[in-house]
Design a protein around this motif. Structure first.
Motif, PDB file in Angstrom:
ATOM      1  N   ARG A   1     -77.172 -13.233  14.805  1.00 35.72           N
ATOM      2  CA  ARG A   1     -76.156 -13.287  13.499  1.00 35.72           C
ATOM      3  C   ARG A   1     -77.160 -12.813  12.377  1.00 35.72           C
ATOM      4  O   ARG A   1     -77.139 -11.846  11.226  1.00 35.72           O
ATOM      5  N   VAL A   2     -79.243 -13.424  12.457  1.00 34.54           N
ATOM      6  CA  VAL A   2     -79.666 -12.522  11.822  1.00 34.54           C
ATOM      7  C   VAL A   2     -80.160 -11.107  11.936  1.00 34.54           C
ATOM      8  O   VAL A   2     -80.109  -9.978  11.367  1.00 34.54           O
ATOM      9  N   ALA A   3     -80.115 -11.002  13.370  1.00 33.40           N
ATOM     10  CA  ALA A   3     -80.446  -9.517  13.223  1.00 33.40           C
ATOM     11  C   ALA A   3     -79.382  -8.371  13.352  1.00 33.40           C
ATOM     12  O   ALA A   3     -79.499  -7.200  13.193  1.00 33.40           O
ATOM     13  N   SER A   4     -78.276  -8.795  13.599  1.00 36.08           N
ATOM     14  CA  SER A   4     -77.292  -8.191  12.843  1.00 36.08           C
ATOM     15  C   SER A   4     -77.282  -8.247  11.297  1.00 36.08           C
ATOM     16  O   SER A   4     -76.116  -7.198  11.125  1.00 36.08           O
TER      17      SER A   4
ATOM     18  N   ILE B   1     -96.384 -28.745  -9.055  1.00 35.75           N
ATOM     19  CA  ILE B   1     -97.724 -27.859  -8.778  1.00 35.75           C
ATOM     20  C   ILE B   1     -98.805 -27.775  -7.426  1.00 35.75           C
ATOM     21  O   ILE B   1     -99.289 -27.500  -7.054  1.00 35.75           O
ATOM     22  N   ALA B   2     -97.698 -29.137  -7.369  1.00 35.27           N
ATOM     23  CA  ALA B   2     -98.459 -29.082  -5.941  1.00 35.27           C
ATOM     24  C   ALA B   2     -97.284 -29.358  -4.840  1.00 35.27           C
ATOM     25  O   ALA B   2     -96.854 -31.023  -4.813  1.00 35.27           O
ATOM     26  N   TRP B   3     -97.282 -29.109  -3.705  1.00 32.85           N
ATOM     27  CA  TRP B   3     -95.958 -29.938  -2.427  1.00 32.85           C
ATOM     28  C   TRP B   3     -96.239 -29.445  -1.297  1.00 32.85           C
ATOM     29  O   TRP B   3     -96.799 -28.741  -1.208  1.00 32.85           O
ATOM     30  N   GLU B   4     -95.294 -29.805  -0.334  1.00 43.39           N
ATOM     31  CA  GLU B   4     -95.551 -29.633   0.549  1.00 43.39           C
ATOM     32  C   GLU B   4     -94.557 -28.548   1.385  1.00 43.39           C
ATOM     33  O   GLU B   4     -93.373 -29.265   1.526  1.00 43.39           O
ATOM     34  N   LEU B   5     -94.798 -28.030   2.205  1.00 45.23           N
ATOM     35  CA  LEU B   5     -93.577 -27.460   3.221  1.00 45.23           C
ATOM     36  C   LEU B   5     -92.595 -28.421   4.133  1.00 45.23           C
ATOM     37  O   LEU B   5     -93.804 -28.254   4.722  1.00 45.23           O
ATOM     38  N   LEU B   6     -92.017 -28.682   4.175  1.00 46.17           N
ATOM     39  CA  LEU B   6     -91.702 -29.318   5.407  1.00 46.17           C
ATOM     40  C   LEU B   6     -90.887 -28.247   6.328  1.00 46.17           C
ATOM     41  O   LEU B   6     -90.827 -28.384   7.306  1.00 46.17           O
ATOM     42  N   GLU B   7     -89.676 -27.628   6.278  1.00 46.61           N
ATOM     43  CA  GLU B   7     -88.468 -26.502   7.367  1.00 46.61           C
ATOM     44  C   GLU B   7     -88.693 -25.446   6.338  1.00 46.61           C
ATOM     45  O   GLU B   7     -88.164 -25.100   5.146  1.00 46.61           O
ATOM     46  N   ALA B   8     -88.054 -24.931   7.265  1.00 45.93           N
ATOM     47  CA  ALA B   8     -87.186 -23.391   6.657  1.00 45.93           C
ATOM     48  C   ALA B   8     -85.749 -23.359   7.182  1.00 45.93           C
ATOM     49  O   ALA B   8     -85.954 -24.019   8.401  1.00 45.93           O
ATOM     50  N   SER B   9     -85.088 -23.284   6.121  1.00 46.99           N
ATOM     51  CA  SER B   9     -83.309 -23.090   7.512  1.00 46.99           C
ATOM     52  C   SER B   9     -82.876 -21.562   6.436  1.00 46.99           C
ATOM     53  O   SER B   9     -82.608 -21.303   5.525  1.00 46.99           O
ATOM     54  N   PHE B  10     -81.789 -21.515   7.828  1.00 47.23           N
ATOM     55  CA  PHE B  10     -80.760 -20.439   7.146  1.00 47.23           C
ATOM     56  C   PHE B  10     -79.765 -21.327   6.511  1.00 47.23           C
ATOM     57  O   PHE B  10     -79.429 -22.434   7.245  1.00 47.23           O
TER      58      PHE B  10
ATOM     59  N   ALA C   1     -83.809  -7.592   7.971  1.00 49.77           N
ATOM     60  CA  ALA C   1     -82.662  -7.478   7.709  1.00 49.77           C
ATOM     61  C   ALA C   1     -82.327  -6.111   7.909  1.00 49.77           C
ATOM     62  O   ALA C   1     -83.225  -5.769   7.153  1.00 49.77           O
ATOM     63  N   PRO C   2     -81.572  -5.756   8.649  1.00 40.39           N
ATOM     64  CA  PRO C   2     -81.032  -4.161   8.559  1.00 40.39           C
ATOM     65  C   PRO C   2     -80.310  -3.931   7.419  1.00 40.39           C
ATOM     66  O   PRO C   2     -79.894  -4.902   6.618  1.00 40.39           O
ATOM     67  N   GLY C   3     -80.675  -2.849   6.279  1.00 41.94           N
ATOM     68  CA  GLY C   3     -80.401  -2.870   5.280  1.00 41.94           C
ATOM     69  C   GLY C   3     -81.544  -3.101   4.699  1.00 41.94           C
ATOM     70  O   GLY C   3     -81.007  -2.502   2.513  1.00 41.94           O
ATOM     71  N   ASN C   4     -82.165  -4.082   4.207  1.00 37.86           N
ATOM     72  CA  ASN C   4     -83.175  -4.270   3.344  1.00 37.86           C
ATOM     73  C   ASN C   4     -84.287  -3.236   3.386  1.00 37.86           C
ATOM     74  O   ASN C   4     -85.530  -3.364   3.930  1.00 37.86           O
ATOM     75  N   PRO C   5     -84.560  -2.630   1.939  1.00 35.96           N
ATOM     76  CA  PRO C   5     -85.729  -1.761   1.626  1.00 35.96           C
ATOM     77  C   PRO C   5     -87.024  -3.049   1.650  1.00 35.96           C
ATOM     78  O   PRO C   5     -88.255  -1.679   2.318  1.00 35.96           O
ATOM     79  N   ASP C   6     -87.220  -3.667   1.428  1.00 37.86           N
ATOM     80  CA  ASP C   6     -88.180  -4.405   1.850  1.00 37.86           C
ATOM     81  C   ASP C   6     -88.123  -5.675   3.143  1.00 37.86           C
ATOM     82  O   ASP C   6     -88.589  -6.524   2.860  1.00 37.86           O
ATOM     83  N   HIS C   7     -88.414  -4.224   3.742  1.00 40.13           N
ATOM     84  CA  HIS C   7     -88.013  -4.911   5.014  1.00 40.13           C
ATOM     85  C   HIS C   7     -89.317  -5.580   6.405  1.00 40.13           C
ATOM     86  O   HIS C   7     -88.897  -5.832   7.319  1.00 40.13           O
ATOM     87  N   GLY C   8     -90.047  -5.906   5.444  1.00 38.00           N
ATOM     88  CA  GLY C   8     -91.102  -6.629   5.987  1.00 38.00           C
ATOM     89  C   GLY C   8     -92.614  -5.623   6.590  1.00 38.00           C
ATOM     90  O   GLY C   8     -92.504  -4.327   6.384  1.00 38.00           O
TER      91      GLY C   8
END
Length: 154
Positions: A76-79, A110-119, A133-140
């Motif tokens: 679903r992300v790839a599409s 000013i100080a924080w810990e990254l715990l997770e990433a979510s869709f 993602a397709p169609g995103n001009p800043d595709h990486g």
């Protein structure tokens, strides 16, 4: 800087090497979740492989799990059907401003810990999206393009 409006204050996350604790990413224990589901193992759909700061933005390389849920969300992300990302974090140090004329305050992490990433269906930050993602001009980057073509990370 990442901003999030709360009821009586605005929350800002400082995006800098000094502010963000990425130990969980480095240790391989920063999961990729389905909508912040931290309470069930089925909510884990992959992991965060790496994170970097680029032009004031937090950029990550994600790997999907070899599970039915992981493969489904990866497709679903790839599409381009799913693009929004959100993070879970724990603030360890705040910097607060005095309230303005309306009583509204700004709390800056000013100080924080990254715990997770979510869709997620609707991100708090409308700019938090999949760059490959397709169609995103800043595709990486080329690395992200290579990983996308191999079908293993977004």
């Amino acid at each position: 800087m990442l901003f999030r409006s709360r009821y009586w204050f605005t929350e800002e996350l400082e995006i800098s090497d000094e502010a963000i604790d990425l130990a969980r990413v480095a240790g391989g224990i920063c999961p990729l979740l389905d909508t912040h589901n931290q309470y069930q193992l089925d909510g884990v759909i992959g992991r965060v492989l790496s994170v970097r700061i680029e032009s004031g933005q937090l950029i990550g390389i994600l790997q999907f799990a070899e599970t039915p849920a992981g493969r489904d969300i990866e497709a679903r992300v790839a599409s381009g059907e799913i693009r929004a990302i959100s993070i879970g974090y724990r603030v360890t140090k705040w910097q607060m401003t005095e309230a303005d004329d309306t009583g509204h305050e700004t709390w800056r992490a000013i100080a924080w810990e990254l715990l997770e990433a979510s869709f997620v269906p609707v991100p708090a930050d409308p700019n938090a999206v999949v760059r490959s993602a397709p169609g995103n001009p800043d595709h990486g980057s080329q690395e992200e393009d290579d990983m996308r073509q191999s079908g293993r990370a977004h």
